[in-house]
Design an enzyme around this catalytic site. Structure first.
Site: not given
Ligand code: NAP
Length: 301
Positions: A53, A97, A120
């Protein structure tokens, strides 16, 4: 002949549009998108994902800030840190994460991310908006799958879709997205009875279960589109999906490989979401990307 769907190529097209968009945002509005990645603990797979990422975000011009915490961090301290990122005007998108260490409550932590920065799409407000068909931030993997499907099918309306897996990260938002596209959606999970028979009725199968090579050739309706979200490491070190790719590709109309299918689209869609929220927070228009890739039936071409 079976079409092997090239996720790397589509992701590259998307990233080129994103990179151009960022240059335009900087030029016209002196805006540089900022993405915060919050990592807790020592999960090796997570470190690899975060590295990917970071590299790709920097390539397109996103300012990435990474924050690392020991797995023993008290939940209240982590949440206070997320609140400080929520207040930071240079940070437009925030991801935590996953998975989190078992000492932390994933739902409580994710729900602390300011919904407008939740790239997200996992905050309960964004999950609810998606379920209601409202404008929202869409989780990256389902969004990537939808963009791949759009490149395969000019018309999704009326198609029968089987989503195998019902996680909050993939299966449920995928099903909600495809309902919005007027597909007839069935969700299967570990308690589903006679999965092979259900698969045989589907025009599109999306496999997201984390079981290596699970979906078999004789379950597939000839010509069906198969998207394989699974990422599984075999004992010999090979990475494979949830679908028996070699044999299923003999009957499917189109299929994603693993690696090189859905995975690259997930990362590209994280970058896409970061640009979308940057533009929305600053109330500026976009030039190369639509503000709502869902409503505008947009796909990279
Ligand atoms: P998850 O949270 O573990 O959920 C797995 C889902 O699959 C659950 O709903 C489970 O059912 C269902 N399932 C498990 N075994 C099954 C079986 N034998 N038959 C039918 N359903 C079954 O996993 P996830 O986060 O959704 O991820 C799924 C896979 O996608 C993993 O391999 C993950 O690494 C991969 N992934 C890839 C990407 C990407 O970018 N390509 C992104 C995210 C995840 P129950 O609910 O009944 O337990």
């Amino acid at each position: 002949m079976t079409n092997i769907i090239n996720g790397l190529q589509t992701a590259q097209l998307l990233k080129t549009a994103i990179s151009n968009e960022i240059k335009s945002l900087e030029h016209h509005h002196a805006l540089r998108p900022g993405l915060a990645i919050v990592c807790i603990g020592e999960n090796i797979a997570s470190k690899i994902y975060v590295r990917t990422k970071r590299i790709q975000a920097k390539e397109v011009g996103i300012n990435v800030q990474e924050y690392y915490f020991n797995q023993s961090i008290p939940e209240a301290d982590l949440i206070e840190h997320i609140h400080s990122l929520n207040r930071d005007p240079q940070i437009h998108g925030i991801i935590v994460q996953l998975p989190l260490p078992s000492s932390l409550n994933m739902r409580r932590v994710v729900n602390c991310i300011e919904p407008s920065k939740d790239v997200d799409g996992l905050n309960v407000l964004n999950v609810g908006r998606l379920a209601c068909g409202e404008h929202t931030i869409v989780p990256c993997t389902p969004l990537g799958c939808l963009l791949l499907l759009r490149r395969q099918c000019s018309m999704l309306s009326g198609l029968r879709v089987l989503v195998v897996g019902r996680s909050i990260l993939v299966g449920k938002p995928m099903a909600a997205l495809l309902l919005q596209q007027d597909c007839t959606v069935t969700i299967a999970h570990s308690k589903t009875v006679d999965l092979p028979q259900l698969c045989q009725t589907a025009d599109i199968i999306i496999a997201a279960i984390g079981q290596p090579l699970f979906i078999k050739k004789n379950w597939i309706k000839p010509g069906a589109i198969v998207l394989d979200v699974g990422i599984n490491r075999l004992e010999d070190g090979r990475i494979v999906g949830d679908v028996d790719f070699k044999l299923v590709s003999e009957v499917a109309g189109a299929i994603t490989p693993v690696p090189g299918g859905v995975g690259p689209m997930t990362v590209a869609c994280l970058l896409l979401n970061t640009i979308l929220v940057t533009a929305q927070q600053n109330d500026v228009p976009l030039t190369y990307l639509p503000l709502s890739p869902l409503r505008d039936a947009w796909c990279p071409s």
